[in-house]
Design a protein around this motif. Structure first.
Motif, PDB file in Angstrom:
ATOM      1  N   VAL B 164      53.849  39.432 -37.353  1.00 54.60           N
ATOM      2  CA  VAL B 164      55.093  38.944 -36.766  1.00 54.60           C
ATOM      3  C   VAL B 164      54.871  38.555 -35.306  1.00 54.60           C
ATOM      4  CG1 VAL B 164      57.458  39.559 -36.166  1.00 54.60           C
ATOM      5  CG2 VAL B 164      56.484  40.306 -38.333  1.00 54.60           C
ATOM      6  N   LYS B 165      54.146  39.388 -34.600  1.00 51.74           N
ATOM      7  CA  LYS B 165      53.867  39.083 -33.194  1.00 51.74           C
ATOM      8  C   LYS B 165      53.125  37.753 -33.078  1.00 51.74           C
ATOM      9  CE  LYS B 165      53.023  43.702 -31.483  1.00 51.74           C
ATOM     10  NZ  LYS B 165      51.934  44.516 -30.990  1.00 51.74           N
ATOM     11  N   GLN B 166      52.163  37.612 -33.960  1.00 47.34           N
ATOM     12  CA  GLN B 166      51.363  36.389 -33.928  1.00 47.34           C
ATOM     13  C   GLN B 166      52.239  35.161 -34.161  1.00 47.34           C
ATOM     14  OE1 GLN B 166      47.946  36.677 -36.455  1.00 47.34           O
ATOM     15  NE2 GLN B 166      47.816  34.486 -36.745  1.00 47.34           N
ATOM     16  N   SER B 167      53.084  35.258 -35.182  1.00 54.89           N
ATOM     17  CA  SER B 167      53.959  34.127 -35.470  1.00 54.89           C
ATOM     18  C   SER B 167      54.950  33.913 -34.333  1.00 54.89           C
ATOM     19  CB  SER B 167      54.722  34.361 -36.767  1.00 54.89           C
ATOM     20  OG  SER B 167      53.817  34.451 -37.837  1.00 54.89           O
ATOM     21  N   ALA B 168      55.437  35.002 -33.768  1.00 54.15           N
ATOM     22  CA  ALA B 168      56.426  34.878 -32.697  1.00 54.15           C
ATOM     23  C   ALA B 168      55.798  34.179 -31.492  1.00 54.15           C
ATOM     24  CB  ALA B 168      56.952  36.259 -32.308  1.00 54.15           C
ATOM     25  N   ALA B 169      54.560  34.529 -31.176  1.00 52.09           N
ATOM     26  CA  ALA B 169      53.908  33.903 -30.023  1.00 52.09           C
ATOM     27  C   ALA B 169      53.766  32.402 -30.244  1.00 52.09           C
ATOM     28  CB  ALA B 169      52.534  34.529 -29.782  1.00 52.09           C
ATOM     29  N   LEU B 170      53.332  32.029 -31.440  1.00 57.01           N
ATOM     30  CA  LEU B 170      53.132  30.608 -31.704  1.00 57.01           C
ATOM     31  C   LEU B 170      54.464  29.871 -31.765  1.00 57.01           C
ATOM     32  CD1 LEU B 170      50.243  30.851 -34.271  1.00 57.01           C
ATOM     33  CD2 LEU B 170      50.108  30.095 -31.921  1.00 57.01           C
ATOM     34  N   CYS B 171      55.455  30.541 -32.305  1.00 53.50           N
ATOM     35  CA  CYS B 171      56.779  29.934 -32.397  1.00 53.50           C
ATOM     36  C   CYS B 171      57.334  29.684 -30.994  1.00 53.50           C
ATOM     37  CB  CYS B 171      57.689  30.867 -33.183  1.00 53.50           C
ATOM     38  SG  CYS B 171      59.323  30.228 -33.388  1.00 53.50           S
ATOM     39  N   LEU B 172      57.168  30.673 -30.149  1.00 53.74           N
ATOM     40  CA  LEU B 172      57.656  30.537 -28.782  1.00 53.74           C
ATOM     41  C   LEU B 172      56.931  29.395 -28.064  1.00 53.74           C
ATOM     42  CD1 LEU B 172      59.647  31.909 -26.958  1.00 53.74           C
ATOM     43  CD2 LEU B 172      57.855  33.426 -26.170  1.00 53.74           C
ATOM     44  N   LEU B 173      55.647  29.318 -28.322  1.00 53.91           N
ATOM     45  CA  LEU B 173      54.860  28.239 -27.722  1.00 53.91           C
ATOM     46  C   LEU B 173      55.424  26.886 -28.143  1.00 53.91           C
ATOM     47  CD1 LEU B 173      52.370  27.154 -26.269  1.00 53.91           C
ATOM     48  CD2 LEU B 173      51.059  27.562 -28.328  1.00 53.91           C
ATOM     49  N   ARG B 174      55.716  26.799 -29.408  1.00 56.74           N
ATOM     50  CA  ARG B 174      56.240  25.537 -29.929  1.00 56.74           C
ATOM     51  C   ARG B 174      57.580  25.195 -29.269  1.00 56.74           C
ATOM     52  NH1 ARG B 174      56.028  21.783 -34.408  1.00 56.74           N
ATOM     53  NH2 ARG B 174      57.524  20.319 -33.576  1.00 56.74           N
ATOM     54  N   LEU B 175      58.446  26.184 -29.185  1.00 55.43           N
ATOM     55  CA  LEU B 175      59.758  25.932 -28.580  1.00 55.43           C
ATOM     56  C   LEU B 175      59.606  25.581 -27.109  1.00 55.43           C
ATOM     57  CD1 LEU B 175      62.086  28.666 -30.091  1.00 55.43           C
ATOM     58  CD2 LEU B 175      61.894  26.266 -30.715  1.00 55.43           C
ATOM     59  N   TYR B 176      58.683  26.269 -26.448  1.00 54.57           N
ATOM     60  CA  TYR B 176      58.488  26.001 -25.023  1.00 54.57           C
ATOM     61  C   TYR B 176      58.020  24.565 -24.815  1.00 54.57           C
ATOM     62  CZ  TYR B 176      56.836  26.350 -20.250  1.00 54.57           C
ATOM     63  OH  TYR B 176      56.645  26.129 -18.908  1.00 54.57           O
ATOM     64  N   LYS B 177      57.149  24.114 -25.707  1.00 57.45           N
ATOM     65  CA  LYS B 177      56.663  22.740 -25.552  1.00 57.45           C
ATOM     66  C   LYS B 177      57.760  21.747 -25.812  1.00 57.45           C
ATOM     67  CE  LYS B 177      51.879  23.067 -25.720  1.00 57.45           C
ATOM     68  NZ  LYS B 177      50.626  22.930 -26.424  1.00 57.45           N
ATOM     69  N   ALA B 178      58.611  22.058 -26.795  1.00 55.20           N
ATOM     70  CA  ALA B 178      59.672  21.118 -27.135  1.00 55.20           C
ATOM     71  C   ALA B 178      60.731  21.097 -26.042  1.00 55.20           C
ATOM     72  CB  ALA B 178      60.290  21.493 -28.471  1.00 55.20           C
ATOM     73  N   SER B 179      61.177  22.235 -25.599  1.00 52.09           N
ATOM     74  CA  SER B 179      62.196  22.263 -24.539  1.00 52.09           C
ATOM     75  C   SER B 179      61.960  23.460 -23.631  1.00 52.09           C
ATOM     76  CB  SER B 179      63.609  22.325 -25.124  1.00 52.09           C
ATOM     77  OG  SER B 179      63.604  22.422 -26.517  1.00 52.09           O
ATOM     78  N   PRO B 180      61.146  23.249 -22.601  1.00 59.81           N
ATOM     79  CA  PRO B 180      60.758  24.360 -21.717  1.00 59.81           C
ATOM     80  C   PRO B 180      61.968  25.055 -21.080  1.00 59.81           C
ATOM     81  CG  PRO B 180      59.624  22.316 -21.103  1.00 59.81           C
ATOM     82  CD  PRO B 180      60.573  21.970 -22.190  1.00 59.81           C
ATOM     83  N   ASP B 181      63.026  24.285 -20.856  1.00 54.33           N
ATOM     84  CA  ASP B 181      64.162  24.879 -20.160  1.00 54.33           C
ATOM     85  C   ASP B 181      64.843  25.959 -20.985  1.00 54.33           C
ATOM     86  OD1 ASP B 181      64.655  22.509 -21.728  1.00 54.33           O
ATOM     87  OD2 ASP B 181      66.772  22.852 -21.277  1.00 54.33           O
ATOM     88  N   LEU B 182      64.644  25.932 -22.307  1.00 56.33           N
ATOM     89  CA  LEU B 182      65.361  26.875 -23.160  1.00 56.33           C
ATOM     90  C   LEU B 182      64.705  28.246 -23.189  1.00 56.33           C
ATOM     91  CD1 LEU B 182      66.357  24.774 -26.260  1.00 56.33           C
ATOM     92  CD2 LEU B 182      67.748  25.488 -24.338  1.00 56.33           C
ATOM     93  N   VAL B 183      63.430  28.288 -22.837  1.00 56.13           N
ATOM     94  CA  VAL B 183      62.736  29.569 -22.952  1.00 56.13           C
ATOM     95  C   VAL B 183      62.894  30.318 -21.636  1.00 56.13           C
ATOM     96  CG1 VAL B 183      60.530  30.687 -23.342  1.00 56.13           C
ATOM     97  CG2 VAL B 183      61.107  28.608 -24.591  1.00 56.13           C
ATOM     98  N   PRO B 184      63.632  31.409 -21.669  1.00 56.18           N
ATOM     99  CA  PRO B 184      63.891  32.115 -20.410  1.00 56.18           C
ATOM    100  C   PRO B 184      62.677  32.930 -20.004  1.00 56.18           C
ATOM    101  CG  PRO B 184      64.889  33.299 -22.237  1.00 56.18           C
ATOM    102  CD  PRO B 184      64.205  32.100 -22.831  1.00 56.18           C
ATOM    103  N   MET B 185      62.332  32.848 -18.734  1.00 52.59           N
ATOM    104  CA  MET B 185      61.269  33.715 -18.242  1.00 52.59           C
ATOM    105  C   MET B 185      61.934  35.035 -17.883  1.00 52.59           C
ATOM    106  SD  MET B 185      58.496  32.166 -18.390  1.00 52.59           S
ATOM    107  CE  MET B 185      58.425  30.615 -19.244  1.00 52.59           C
ATOM    108  N   GLY B 186      61.189  36.093 -17.937  1.00 57.19           N
ATOM    109  CA  GLY B 186      61.818  37.364 -17.591  1.00 57.19           C
ATOM    110  C   GLY B 186      60.800  38.453 -17.629  1.00 57.19           C
ATOM    111  N   GLU B 187      61.297  39.663 -17.776  1.00 60.61           N
ATOM    112  CA  GLU B 187      60.353  40.779 -17.700  1.00 60.61           C
ATOM    113  C   GLU B 187      59.377  40.744 -18.873  1.00 60.61           C
ATOM    114  OE1 GLU B 187      60.857  44.012 -19.634  1.00 60.61           O
ATOM    115  OE2 GLU B 187      62.023  42.738 -20.975  1.00 60.61           O
ATOM    116  N   TRP B 188      59.712  40.006 -19.937  1.00 57.37           N
ATOM    117  CA  TRP B 188      58.795  39.947 -21.074  1.00 57.37           C
ATOM    118  C   TRP B 188      57.487  39.268 -20.715  1.00 57.37           C
ATOM    119  CZ3 TRP B 188      57.192  35.222 -23.023  1.00 57.37           C
ATOM    120  CH2 TRP B 188      57.931  34.111 -22.650  1.00 57.37           C
ATOM    121  N   THR B 189      57.516  38.408 -19.671  1.00 55.97           N
ATOM    122  CA  THR B 189      56.302  37.669 -19.356  1.00 55.97           C
ATOM    123  C   THR B 189      55.150  38.616 -19.016  1.00 55.97           C
ATOM    124  OG1 THR B 189      57.208  37.383 -17.170  1.00 55.97           O
ATOM    125  CG2 THR B 189      57.317  35.489 -18.614  1.00 55.97           C
ATOM    126  N   ALA B 190      55.495  39.675 -18.276  1.00 53.61           N
ATOM    127  CA  ALA B 190      54.442  40.628 -17.902  1.00 53.61           C
ATOM    128  C   ALA B 190      53.881  41.286 -19.151  1.00 53.61           C
ATOM    129  CB  ALA B 190      55.010  41.690 -16.962  1.00 53.61           C
TER     130      ALA B 190
END
Lengths: 143, 977
Positions: B164-190
Motif C-alpha cells: 500500500v505504501k508503495q502504491s501510495a507513493a507512486l500515486c502521490l507522485l502521479r497526482l503531484y505531476k498532474a497538479s502540484p498545487d493540489l498536493v499539500p506539503m506538511g509534516e508528512w514530508t519529513a
C-alpha cells in the motif's frame, strides 16, 4: 523520466501504449507511427537509442514485437533498456513463454493480475510513474 | 494478493473472444459485436437482477469491444456497481473499466469517488491498492482534489502495508505531476524522507521516485534525504550479490534502485558532512572497482544492469565535478567502452565523455582518446553514434588539437548524413574561429566548408567570415586571393559567389597587381557566375560592381554597360532594377571624390559574440520545446530540433547584400549620399536573430544601436513570476522593480536610450516633447528565439496622476516573435504639474511561464520645460519675486560624477532649461530659466547651480512659482551630478 511506453509489432500495429504525460489521442497515432518508423528502419548493428525530437527512444526487439520507451534527456538509457527486458521476462513468466502471438492472439483471458513473483517486484517499483501493473492488466484484456 | 487460477476465467467471454478472432471479415466481426452488444444491453435492462459474476463478465466483454476500437455508450453504471463488490476479481474488473473508459467529467465521478473512498478506508491492502492505482491511472484534477489530502496520510501511516505504501507513493507522485498545487506539503514530508530507511525495497524505490520529484521544488525541505540516500546506497553497493533476493537482478543487487538513488543525489551539491561524503566517495569507488572485476554472470542482463549503475555513478561524479581522481577514473572506464563490441556501450561512452570533456579535471584525460573517437567518426555504422563522436570531438577541442579535429570533421562532412550536416558545419565554423592561430587557416577552413557543404552553410557562417576578414587587415589579401582561386572552379556554390563577391568588392585591389587577377579578370570571373545566381546574390554582385568602379576606374565602362543592359535596368525584380538604376546614375553623376566616399571600404565591425555560436546555442538551447508539448500545439511546427531553424526569406533579410551601401534609403542618386555607416551592419551582425523583417534598418533601429552604455543587466529573478495564469486587471500590477528609480534617473536629462534590459527583453525609449505634449516610442525587443505570448504593455497612473497627466497608448500585437521588436507609441499630455511618473507594466508569457515587470515610465515634469532666454536684469528681478520660503528649494550635495563644466552644461540643457550666460557674477556657476508647460497652468522656474570643485560639492537652488515643483525639480536634478 519515462514519457511513454509502447508495444508495437513489425506491421506498425500498436499492441499496448501507456502515456505518462498527457498527449491527445489524435496526436498519439501520429507519434506512434513516427516512433515505430524510426525504430523499424534501424539495423541490428545500430544502437538501441534513437534521438527523436527532444526525447530519446529506447527500444528492444523481441521477434516481431518492438518495445519502445520514450524518455526525456537525462534518463539513464541503460537502466531503461534493461528494464524493458525485465518487463518482458515478467510477461514471459506470467504467460509462460510470451510471444507476439501470445500478446496479440492469446485465447485465454487471465483475470488475476496480482500474481506476484520476484521479477514483478522490480517492475512495479521501478516505473517511475508506476503502474505498469495496470498496463499489465490492460494488456491481458487486449490479448 | 489472491492468485486466481486461469480456470476461473469466464467461459462466455472466452467464447466471445474466439468468435471474434474467427471472424473472416470486418463485417462479420461488426455483426458479431452488435449481436453481443444487444445481448448485453438486454441483460442490463432486464428485470432480473444480475449477480456479480454476470456483471463482471458483461463488463469485461464491453471492455474488450472497446479495446477493439468500438464505442461503448453504456455499462458504466454496472462497472461502478462492481466497485462495491467484495470479490477481488469483480472489483478489479470494475476498476479496470473505470480506468480505461470513464472520462473525468462523467456524472458517475461522485459514485466512483465514493467507492474509492470506501476502499481506501477498508484496511484491506488489496482493495486499497486497487483504489490507489485507479486514482493514479485516471490522475484527473477531480480525483486529485478528492484524494490528494488522504494519500500522504496513507503513505506515512505506521500500519500501512508495504504494498500500500508503495502504491501510495507512486500515486502521490502521479497526482503531484498532474497538479502540484493540489498536493499539500506538511509534516508528512519529513516522514517520507524516512521511507528511504524502509525494510521493503519496493517502498524505498517508490519513495525515491517521489522524493526526487518533490525535492526539485523544495530542495531544502528534503535535504535530510542526502545522508539517508547515501547510507542506503552504500548498503546496496556493498551487499553480496544475493543479499537482496527478490531485488537482485542477474546477480546485481537492486540495480534500478541504485540508479534512482544516484539520480536523487544529483539534485544536490556534494554532501557537506565529511563523513557522509566519505561514505559516498567510497560507494562511487566501489562501483568503479566492480566494473573492473570479472562478471559474475556471462549473461548480458548482468552486465547491462551493472553498467546502468556505472553510467549513473559517472553522471554523479560529473555533477559534483570536484573529485579529480574519480573524474579521471571515470574517463578511463569510458575509454574502455569506446572500443567495446556493443554499440550501445560505445554510444553511451561517447555521450558521457562529452560531459567529462568540459570538466577542467578530466579534459586532458578525455583528449587522450582522440584517435579512438576520430576512428569512431570514420567507421561507426550508426549515425547516432557518429553524431555522438562528432559532439565529443567538438567538446574535447582546444588549441592543441584544433587543426586535427577540424580537418577530420571536414573530411567527415563529405560523407556525413544530411540530417546532421548543418550542425557539423556550425561546429567546424566555431572551432575554426575559436582556435584560429593564423587567420589564413580560418579562411581556408570556411571556404572548404562552403565548397564541401555549401547548402548547409547558413548565413551566420558566411557573414562571420566576412566580418573577420573585414576586421583583420593581415588576412584580407590572402582572403581575396583564395576566394579568387575558389571562384575559378567551374561549378561553385552560390554561397561561395556571395563571399567571393563581397570580398573582391572590398579587397579585390589587393590582388589586382597580379595580371592573372587583374580587375577585368576579376570582374569577368564574377560576372560569369551572375546569371546562375539567385536574386539576392545578384543584388550583392551589383553592389560589388559599383564598388569595382571605385576600386578600378578602368572597369567603369564595362560595368556601366552591364548595368545599362535591359536585363538589369528593366529587370522584373524591383530590387535588382532599383540597384541597377541607382548604381548606374551614381557612377555617372557623382564625382570621383563622392564615389570614393560612398563606396569606401567597410569600417570594422564591432566585436561581439559570434553569431554562429548563438545559432548553435539556439539549435540545442533550452528553448526547444518538448516534442510532446509540441504535439499539442501546431503540427506545422512539429519538427523542432530535428529540423533547421526557420530561415527567413532572403528578401526580408537585411543581409549585407541587401543594404551593402545603405543606398536603398536614398530616394534618388542626386540626394546627398548616405555615408557608408556601420549602423545597418551592426543590425545585420547583431547576435540576435537577424531574420525578422521588423529588425530592418529603420531609423529607430539605427538610433537604438547607437545608444550609450546599455542599462545594467538585471537578473532574471527580478521578473516577478505571478502564478495565476488569468490576466489580472490593468490596475493590478506589481510594484516597480527595485532599480526602477535608478533607471528613471537616467532619463531625466535625456530622451532616448535603453530603459530596461534583461535576458529576455530589451525596452528602448525614444521620446520628444513640445509644450505640454509629448510622444514616446517604446521598443520592445524579444532577445530570445522563442515567441512571447499574451504580450501586453500597459501604462498605469498611480494615485491622482490621472488628473495630472494623460497618456494614450496604442495596443501592440499580443505576440512578439523571437528576435523581433515591436514598437508602441504613447501620446502624452501634461494636464497639470505632477510629481510621480506613470508606471509601465509589461506582461507576457515566455515558454509557458508568466512574466511581468513594472517600470517607471521616463516622464518627469521637466520634460515639459520650455527654455526661456532672459537678460541678467530680468533674471534677478524674477528671482526676487519668487521669494516666498517654500518657493525656493535648495540642496547641497556631493558630486557623484567628475565635475566637468561641459558635461554639466549638457545635462542642464537636457534637463530642459535655458542656460543663461553672464548672469551670475561667478562664471563657474550655472544659471538657467524655463517655463513648465501644462494644460492647466504654467510654472516659471529659475535655477542656479554652484559647483565647488575643491570640495567636490554642488549647491543647487531652484525657485518656481509652485512650491512642490521646486522641491521635486531640485531632487530630480540633484541626482544627475
Amino acid at each position: 523520466m519515462i514519457k511513454f511506453f509502447l508495444m508495437v509489432n513489425k506491421q506498425g500495429q500498436t499492441r499496448l501504449s501507456k502515456y505518462y504525460e498527457h498527449v491527445e489521442i489524435s496526436k498519439r497515432t501520429l507519434l506512434e507511427t513516427e516512433v515505430i518508423k524510426s525504430c523499424l528502419s534501424r539495423s541490428s548493428e545500430q544502437c538501441s537509442f534513437v534521438e527523436y525530437k527532444d526525447f530519446k527512444l529506447i527500444y528492444r526487439q523481441y521477434a516481431a514485437l518492438f518495445i519502445v520507451v520514450g524518455v526525456n534527456d537525462n534518463e539513464n538509457e541503460m537502466a531503461v533498456y534493461e528494464f524493458i527486458h525485465n518487463f518482458v521476462e515478467v510477461l514471459d513468466e506470467y504467460f509462460s513463454r510470451v510471444s507476439e502471438l501470445d500478446v496479440s492472439f492469446s485465447e485465454h483471458l487471465p483475470v488475476a493480475c496480482g500474481k506476484a513473483h520476484s521479477r514483478y517486484n522490480h517492475i512495479s517499483a521501478v516505473t517511475q510513474e508506476g503502474f505498469l501493473y495496470e498496463a499489465l492488466a490492460v494488456l491481458e484484456l487486449t490479448l | 494478493m489472491p492468485a486466481v487460477s486461469k480456470g476461473d476465467g469466464m467461459r462466455g467471454l472466452a467464447v466471445f473472444i474466439s468468435d471474434i478472432r474467427n471472424c473472416k471479415s470486418k463485417e462479420a466481426e461488426i455483426k458479431r459485436i452488435n449481436k453481443e452488444l444487444a445481448n448485453i444491453r438486454s441483460k442490463f435492462k432486464g428485470d432480473k437482477a444480475l449477480d456479480g459474476y454476470s456483471k463482471k463478465k458483461y463488463v469485461c466483454k464491453l471492455l474488450f469491444i472497446f479495446l477493439l476500437g468500438h464505442d461503448i455508450d453504456f455499462g458504466h453504471m454496472e462497472a461502478v456497481n462492481l466497485l462495491s463488490s467484495n470479490k477481488y476479481t469483480e472489483k478489479q474488473i470494475g476498476y479496470l473499466f473505470i480506468s480505461v473508459l470513464v472520462n473525468s467529467n462523467s456524472e458517475l465521478i461522485r459514485l466512483i469517488n465514493n467507492a474509492i473512498k470506501n476502499d481506501l478506508a477498508s484496511r484491506n491492502p488489496t482493495f486499497m491498492c486497487l483504489a490507489l492505482h485507479c486514482i493514479a491511472n485516471v490522475g484527473s484534477r477531480e480525483m486529485g482534489e478528492a484524494f490528494a489530502a488522504d494519500i500522504p496520510r496513507i503513505l506515512v501511516a505506521g500500519d500501512s502495508m508495504d504494498s500500500v505504501k508503495q502504491s501510495a507513493a507512486l500515486c502521490l507522485l502521479r497526482l503531484y505531476k498532474a497538479s502540484p498545487d493540489l498536493v499539500p506539503m506538511g509534516e508528512w514530508t519529513a516522514r517520507v524522507v524516512h521511507l528511504l530507511n524502509d525494510q521493503h525495497m519496493g517502498v524505498v524505490t517508490a519513495a525515491v521516485s517521489l522524493i526526487t520529484c518533490l525535492c526539485k521544488k523544495n530542495p531544502d525541505d528534503f535535504k535530510t534525504c542526502i545522508s539517508l540516500a547515501v547510507s542506503r546506497l552504500s548498503r546496496i553497493v556493498s551487499s553480496a550479490s544475493t543479499d537482496l533476493q527478490d531485488y537482485t537482478y542477474y546477480f546485481v543487487p537492486a540495480p534500478w534502485l541504485s540508479v534512482k538513488l544516484l539520480r536523487l543525489l544529483q539534485c544536490y551539491p556534494p554532501p557537506e558532512d565529511a563523513a557522509v561524503k566519505g561514505r559516498l566517495v567510497e560507494c562511487l569507488e566501489t562501483v568503479l572497482n566492480k566494473a573492473q572485476e570479472p562478471p559474475k554472470s556471462k549473461k548480458v542482463q548482468h552486465s547491462n544492469a551493472k553498467n546502468a549503475i556505472l553510467f549513473e555513478t559517472i553522471s554523479l561524479i560529473i555533477h559534483y565535478d570536484s573529485e579529480p581522481n574519480l573524474l579521471v577514473r571515470a574517463c578511463n572506464q569510458l575509454g574502455q567502452f569506446l572500443q567495446h563490441r556493443e554499440t550501445n556501450l560505445r554510444y553511451l561512452a561517447l555521450e558521457s565523455m562529452c560531459t567529462l570533456a568540459s570538466s577542467e579535471f578530466s579534459h586532458e584525460a578525455v583528449k587522450t582518446h582522440i584517435d579512438t573517437v576520430i576512428n569512431a567518426l570514420k567507421t561507426e555504422r550508426d549515425v547516432s553514434v557518429r553524431q555522438r563522436a562528432a559532439d565529443l570531438l567538438y567538446a574535447m577541442c582546444d588549441r592543441s588539437n584544433a587543426k586535427q579535429i577540424v580537418s577530420e570533421m571536414l573530411r567527415y562532412l563529405e560523407t556525413a548524413d544530411y540530417a546532421i550536416r548543418e550542425e557539423i558545419v556550425l561546429k567546424v565554423a566555431i572551432l575554426a574561429e575559436k582556435y584560429a592561430v593564423d587567420y589564413s587557416w580560418y579562411v581556408d577552413t570556411i571556404l572548404n566548408l562552403i565548397r564541401i557543404a555549401g547548402d548547409y552553410v547558413s548565413e551566420e557562417v558566411w557573414y562571420r567570415v566576412l566580418q573577420i576578414v573585414t576586421n583583420r587587415d593581415d588576412v584580407q589579401g590572402y582572403a581575396a586571393k583564395t576566394v579568387f582561386e575558389a571562384l575559378q572552379a567551374p561549378a561553385c556554390h552560390e554561397n561561395m559567389v556571395k563571399v567571393g563577391g563581397y570580398i573582391l568588392g572590398e579587397f579585390g585591389n589587393l590582388i589586382a597587381g597580379d595580371p592573372r587577377s587583374s580587375p577585368p579578370v576579376q570582374f569577368s570571373l564574377l560576372h560569369s557566375k551572375f546569371h546562375l545566381c539567385s536574386v539576392a546574390t545578384r543584388a550583392l554582385l551589383l553592389s560589388t560592381y559599383i564598388k569595382f568602379i571605385n576600386l578600378f576606374p578602368e572597369t567603369k565602362a564595362t560595368i556601366q554597360g552591364v548595368l545599362r543592359a535591359g536585363s538589369q535596368l528593366r529587370n522584373a525584380d524591383v530590387e535588382l532594377q532599383q540597384r541597377a538604376v541607382e548604381y548606374l546614375t551614381l557612377s555617372s553623376v557623382a564625382s570621383t571624390d563622392v564615389l570614393a566616399t560612398v563606396l569606401e571600404e567597410m569600417p570594422p565591425f564591432p566585436e561581439r559574440e559570434s553569431s554562429i555560436l548563438a545559432k548553435l546555442k539556439r539549435k540545442k538551447g533550452p528553448g526547444a520545446a518538448s516534442a510532446l508539448d509540441d504535439s499539442r500545439r501546431d503540427t506545422s511546427n512539429s519538427d523542432i530540433n530535428g529540423g533547421v531553424e526557420p530561415t527567413p526569406s532572403t528578401v526580408s533579410t537585411p543581409s549585407p547584400s541587401a543594404d551593402l551601401l545603405g543606398l536603398r534609403a536614398a530616394p534618388s542618386p542626386a540626394a546627398p549620399p548616405v555615408p557608408v555607416g556601420g549602423n545597418l551592419l551592426v543590425d545585420v551582425f547583431s547576435d540576435g536573430p537577424t531574420a525578422q523583417p521588423s529588425l530592418g534598418p529603420t531609423p529607430e533601429e539605427a538610433f537604438l544601436s547607437e545608444l550609450e552604455p546599455p542599462a545594467p543587466e538585471s537578473p532574471m529573478a527580478l521578473l516577478a513570476d505571478p502564478a495565476p495564469a488569468a490576466d489580472p486587471g490593468p490596475e493590478d500590477i506589481g510594484p516597480p522593480i527595485p532599480e526602477a528609480d535608478e533607471l528613471l534617473n537616467k532619463f531625466v536629462c535625456k530622451n532616448s536610450g535603453v530603459l530596461f534590459e534583461n535576458q529576455l527583453l530589451q525596452i528602448g525609449v525614444k521620446s520628444e516633447f513640445r509644450q505640454n505634449l509629448g510622444r514616446m516610442y517604446l521598443f520592445y525587443g524579444n532577445k530570445t528565439s522563442v515567441q512571447f505570448q499574451n504580450f501586453s504593455p500597459t501604462v498605469v497612473h498611480p494615485g491622482d496622476l490621472q488628473t495630472q497627466l494623460a497618456v494614450q497608448t496604442k495596443r501592440v500585437a499580443a505576440q512578439v516573435d523571437g528576435g523581433a521588436q515591436v514598437q508602441q507609441v504613447l501620446n502624452i499630455e501634461c494636464l497639470r504639474d505632477f510629481l510621480t511618473p506613470p508606471l509601465l507594466s509589461v506582461r507576457f508569457r515566455y515558454g509557458g511561464t508568466a512574466q511581468s515587470l513594472t517600470l517607471k515610465l521616463p516622464v518627469t515634469i521637466n520634460k515639459f520645460f520650455q527654455p526661456t532666454e532672459m537678460a541678467a536684469q530680468d533674471f534677478f528681478q524674477r528671482w526676487k519675486q519668487l521669494s516666498l520660503p517654500l518657493q525656493e528649494a535648495q540642496k547641497i550635495f556631493k558630486a557623484n560624477h567628475p565635475m566637468d563644466a561641459e558635461v554639466t552644461k549638457a545635462k542642464l540643457l537636457g534637463f530642459g532649461s535655458a542656460l543663461l550666460d553672464n548672469v551670475d557674477p561667478n562664471p563657474e556657476n550655472f544659471v538657467g530659466a524655463g517655463i513648465i508647460q501644462t494644460k492647466a497652468l504654467q510654472v516659471g522656474c529659475l535655477l542656479r547651480l554652484e559647483p565647488n570643485v575643491q570640495a567636490q560639492m554642488y549647491r543647487l537652488t531652484l525657485r518656481t512659482s509652485k512650491e512642490p515643483v521646486s522641491r521635486h525639480l531640485c531632487e530630480l536634478l540633484a541626482q544627475q551630478f
